[in-house]
Design an enzyme around this catalytic site. Structure first.
Site, PDB file in Angstrom:
ATOM      1  CB  CYS A 221      -0.878   0.026   1.233  1.00 51.84           C
ATOM      2  SG  CYS A 221      -1.912  -1.416   1.392  1.00 51.84           S
TER       3      CYS A 221
ATOM      4  NE  ARG B  90       5.499   1.323  -1.335  1.00 48.98           N
ATOM      5  CZ  ARG B  90       6.345   1.552  -0.355  1.00 48.98           C
ATOM      6  NH1 ARG B  90       7.441   2.207  -0.603  1.00 48.98           N
ATOM      7  NH2 ARG B  90       6.113   1.131   0.861  1.00 48.98           N
TER       8      ARG B  90
ATOM      9  CD1 TRP C  30      -0.201  -6.070  -3.062  1.00 50.50           C
ATOM     10  CD2 TRP C  30      -0.336  -6.775  -0.944  1.00 50.50           C
ATOM     11  NE1 TRP C  30       0.287  -7.354  -3.003  1.00 50.50           N
ATOM     12  CE2 TRP C  30       0.221  -7.807  -1.731  1.00 50.50           C
ATOM     13  CE3 TRP C  30      -0.495  -6.996   0.421  1.00 50.50           C
ATOM     14  CZ2 TRP C  30       0.601  -9.031  -1.194  1.00 50.50           C
ATOM     15  CZ3 TRP C  30      -0.118  -8.206   0.950  1.00 50.50           C
ATOM     16  CH2 TRP C  30       0.429  -9.221   0.145  1.00 50.50           C
TER      17      TRP C  30
ATOM     18  CG  ASN D 225       0.097   2.363   3.605  1.00 55.54           C
ATOM     19  OD1 ASN D 225      -0.910   2.387   2.915  1.00 55.54           O
ATOM     20  ND2 ASN D 225       1.246   2.890   3.239  1.00 55.54           N
ATOM     21  N   GLY D 226      -1.202  -0.867   6.571  1.00 52.77           N
ATOM     22  CA  GLY D 226      -1.008  -1.675   7.780  1.00 52.77           C
ATOM     23  C   GLY D 226      -2.240  -2.491   8.096  1.00 52.77           C
TER      24      GLY D 226
ATOM     25  CD  GLU E 270      18.031 -13.951  -4.738  1.00 48.23           C
ATOM     26  OE1 GLU E 270      17.362 -14.234  -3.733  1.00 48.23           O
ATOM     27  OE2 GLU E 270      17.721 -13.046  -5.525  1.00 48.23           O
TER      28      GLU E 270
ATOM     29  CE  LYS F 292      14.906 -12.574  -7.331  1.00 46.11           C
ATOM     30  NZ  LYS F 292      15.409 -11.685  -6.299  1.00 46.11           N
TER      31      LYS F 292
ATOM     32  CD  GLU G  87      10.976 -12.749  -6.540  1.00 40.74           C
ATOM     33  OE1 GLU G  87      10.225 -12.045  -5.874  1.00 40.74           O
ATOM     34  OE2 GLU G  87      12.224 -12.706  -6.429  1.00 40.74           O
TER      35      GLU G  87
ATOM     36  CG  HIS H 269      21.080 -36.810   2.948  1.00 35.24           C
ATOM     37  ND1 HIS H 269      21.460 -37.911   3.670  1.00 35.24           N
ATOM     38  CD2 HIS H 269      22.225 -36.165   2.605  1.00 35.24           C
ATOM     39  CE1 HIS H 269      22.787 -37.928   3.768  1.00 35.24           C
ATOM     40  NE2 HIS H 269      23.265 -36.877   3.127  1.00 35.24           N
TER      41      HIS H 269
ATOM     42  CE  LYS I  34      11.807  -3.495  -4.791  1.00 35.69           C
ATOM     43  NZ  LYS I  34      12.618  -4.681  -5.117  1.00 35.69           N
TER      44      LYS I  34
HETATM   45  C1  F6R Z   1      12.519 -11.099  -3.723  1.00 39.80           C
HETATM   46  C2  F6R Z   1      12.331  -9.917  -2.910  1.00 39.80           C
HETATM   47  C3  F6R Z   1      11.849 -10.109  -1.515  1.00 39.80           C
HETATM   48  C4  F6R Z   1      12.546  -9.101  -0.573  1.00 39.80           C
HETATM   49  C5  F6R Z   1      11.966  -9.230   0.841  1.00 39.80           C
HETATM   50  C6  F6R Z   1      12.676  -8.334   1.822  1.00 39.80           C
HETATM   51  O1  F6R Z   1      13.036 -10.790  -4.982  1.00 39.80           O
HETATM   52  O2  F6R Z   1      12.513  -8.808  -3.340  1.00 39.80           O
HETATM   53  O3  F6R Z   1      12.048 -11.415  -1.093  1.00 39.80           O
HETATM   54  O4  F6R Z   1      13.910  -9.361  -0.570  1.00 39.80           O
HETATM   55  O5  F6R Z   1      10.607  -8.916   0.813  1.00 39.80           O
HETATM   56  O6  F6R Z   1      12.554  -6.997   1.462  1.00 39.80           O
HETATM   57  P1  F6R Z   1      13.538  -5.896   2.020  1.00 39.80           P
HETATM   58  O7  F6R Z   1      14.900  -6.206   1.536  1.00 39.80           O
HETATM   59  O8  F6R Z   1      13.003  -4.607   1.490  1.00 39.80           O
HETATM   60  O9  F6R Z   1      13.471  -5.962   3.522  1.00 39.80           O
END
Ligand code: F6R
Length: 612
Positions: free
Chosen positions: A2, A28, A77, A103-104, A485, A489, A492, A508, A607
């Site tokens: 949001c 975001r 959101w 927001n929240g 990681e 990627k 997602e 295992h 985001k």
């Molecule tokens: C994945 C991604 C998320 C953020 C996570 C933490 O590509 O972007 O997994 O890494 O939400 O966000 P920050 O770093 O802003 O605390």
């Protein structure tokens, strides 16, 4: 997630300012948007739309008079209730004299709703937020001034909130309040702004006042403001500070997507994170952000890293780096788990929070948990002035600039670069790896550039594997967090099920999944453990598994073993994660594009995750 924008000023530009601010926050992630503005006849006009801010703009174009000296807006959101017009913000009271964006999450909203319903209030949405305008009406009707009633209403909310409020009762003033959710005021000569992210207002002013928890601000159209701490019942005198860094929203330029643009910024990201901090002439690392805590750092015998998602995986790379280079034991914990764990925590332990946005609710909660432990709290943060940056005792900024694609790319690289510097700094120069790593950091940008120059080859590989329903990522040592990681990627942005395992774990359990339809991306770059990884690849091959390897240039043998190989330039094992991650990001990007997905705004994701 949001976003909030608010404006009050002498000029009748409220609607335009709010829409422009909402656009700057679009990256975001959100599912609906809305605006409430005060017309010159002092009536409140509300417009909401599902989908893009553009839809909301279209609706505003149909309205005769959108001139407003006060306005608030929101991108939502969904948490409580589906993404519908009815659930979109702003929410309002029955006579539409009070509008609120939030927001929240209001944790006690059911209790408040029952109470308000019993008092005759009616609700039209499924949201938790709707209790707020009614609660404000209830208390302001029973108070001498609007602000004193507002304070009473807000004091009753539990949970997390950043609020912007506009009312017909005080047309020259709008209000902001926060608890565990970011909010900033922007101050100008004859206008004032409210935003959940400075990026929404920096085109108007760079003078900002960050609100702290339990603060309620009244911002006036002449650019003045009053802040009150409603928990301690006292006035707060806080001057505006000037944002030195450029929060501008960055243009897409010639790139098709922000994710592609941000991956292409990676060579510069490495430079920005390391330049001025490495002194190659004297072979030293200088981290200004850690100087003020130099004495405390000498007594640290354990570091706990807390973070979420990609930042957590950067933390895992940091664990290998700090333990190997500085010899300090490190534990990396998911912030969402850490905050509820009852673990012994000594004063010799430092807590290191890693966050791109600096606003992640779980990471903030982890920092809050140790608030009274008397321990050192450090940050590796990208967003300058963010909540985490301000909460920590000390830290090192990533300087990656704004990251707009939801999937983190250049921020991961910046985090790993900074963690490498922190490991070197903590080693006090006593590691045999100190000089070689310092030297290699200078060569990394060029190596990243050479990978980007081969993006077409990665695209071809992506086309070959785009139809896979499942993917396994394996790696050892530094390659293991890279595998994690890489899998994140891919899943997602391409929605392909991807799992990561330490290569040694294959036998295992996970080996059972392997067949000709379950490909593996194996990190098989130069390392003392490469032979062991090769054995794991053999085991996968023996089960008819396809293997795509990321290997080091010059390793011809691997080409004979695997189905496909992509070569990265030779680098130290400790600095390879940056190059490996870049290949994985490009691979995930091209797979997602080939499958027609929106890479910058993947479904269900936001985001900046400002709720638990
Ligand atoms: C994945 C991604 C998320 C953020 C996570 C933490 O590509 O972007 O997994 O890494 O939400 O966000 P920050 O770093 O802003 O605390």
């Amino acid at each position: 997630m949001c976003g909030i924008v608010g404006y009050v000023g002498q000029k009748q530009v409220g609607s335009e300012v709010v829409i422009e601010g909402l656009r700057a926050l679009e990256y975001r992630g959100y599912d609906s948007a809305g605006i409430a503005f005060l017309r010159s006849d002092k009536t409140l006009c509300l417009e909401k739309a599902v989908g893009r801010v553009q839809n909301l703009e279209g609706q505003l174009e149909q309205i005769d008079d959108t001139k407003a000296t006060a306005a608030i807006g929101h991108t939502r959101w969904a948490t409580h209730g589906a993404p519908t017009v009815g659930n979109a913000h702003p929410h309002y009271n029955a006579d539409r004299s009070i509008a609120v964006t939030h927001n929240g999450i209001i944790e006690n909203y059911l209790e408040l709703k029952q109470e308000l319903e019993a008092a005759g209030y009616e609700f039209v949405s499924e949201t938790d937020t709707e209790v707020i305008p009614h609660l404000i009406e209830f208390h302001t009707n029973r108070s001498k001034t609007f602000i004193s009633g507002l304070e009473k209403a807000i004091s009753r909310l539990r949970g997390a909130y950043a609020l912007a409020i506009v009312t017909t009762k005080t047309p020259d003033t709008i209000y902001a309040a926060r608890l565990s959710s970011p909010l900033v005021l922007g101050i100008a000569k004859s206008a004032a702004y409210i935003a959940s992210d400075p990026m929404a207002i920096t085109s108007h002013t760079k003078d900002v006042v960050y609100l702290n928890d339990y603060e309620l601000a009244a911002v006036h159209k002449d650019g003045s403001y009053d802040i009150r701490d409603y928990k301690r019942a006292q006035t707060v005198n806080r001057k505006a500070e000037r944002l030195e860094h450029n929060h501008a929203s960055g243009e897409l330029g010639n790139y098709e997507h922000f994710m592609l643009k941000e991956m292409h910024e990676i060579p510069d990201t490495i430079r920005a994170a390391t330049q001025g901090r490495i002194r190659p002439d004297s072979n030293t690392v200088k981290l200004g952000g850690l100087e003020s805590v130099a004495d405390q750092l000498r007594f640290i015998d354990r570091i706990v890293i807390v973070a979420c998602g990609t930042s957590y995986y950067a933390g895992l790379v940091g664990e290998y780096l700090i333990e190997e280079i500085a010899g300090i034991p490190v534990e990396v914990q998911l912030a969402s788990e850490f905050k509820y764990r009852n673990e012994p925590f000594s004063r010799g332990t430092a807590l290191l929070a890693i966050s791109q946005s600096g606003e992640t609710a779980d990471t903030i909660a982890a920092l809050k948990k140790v608030e009274n432990y008397g321990v050192l709290r450090l940050g590796v943060v990208n967003a300058v002035g963010s909540t985490i940056a301000r909460m920590t005792d000390s830290g090192v900024y990533c300087h990656a600039g704004p990251e707009q694609a939801v999937a983190s790319t250049k921020a991961f690289v910046a985090q790993v670069s900074v963690l490498t510097l922190i490991a070197l700094h903590l080693s006090g120069g006593n590691s045999p790896l100190y000089k070689p790593i310092l030297h290699e950091l200078e060569h990394l940008p060029a190596k990243a550039e050479s990978i980007l120059a081969q993006a077409k080859d990665i695209e071809k590989l992506a086309h070959k594997y785009k139809d896979a329903r499942d993917f396994l990522f394996i790696g050892r040592n530094y390659g293991y967090p890279c595998a994690l990681e890489g899998a994140l990627k891919l899943k997602e942005i391409s929605y392909i099920h991807a799992e990561a395992y330490a290569a040694g774990e294959m036998k295992h359990g996970p080996l059972a999944m392997i067949d000709e339809n379950f490909p593996t991306l194996a990190i098989a770059t130069d390392s003392p453990l490469l032979e062991k990884t090769i054995s794991n690849i053999q085991e996968i091959k023996a089960r008819k598994g396809l293997v795509l390897a990321i290997a080091t240039e010059g390793n011809k043998d691997i080409k004979r073993l695997v189905s496909d190989a992509f070569y990265i330039p030779g680098s130290l094992e400790q600095t390879q994660p940056i190059l490996i991650a870049l290949v994985e990001m490009l691979f995930a990007y091209y797979v997602a594009i080939a499958n027609g997905h929106n890479v910058d705004r993947p479904r269900n994701l936001a985001k900046s995750v400002t709720v638990e």
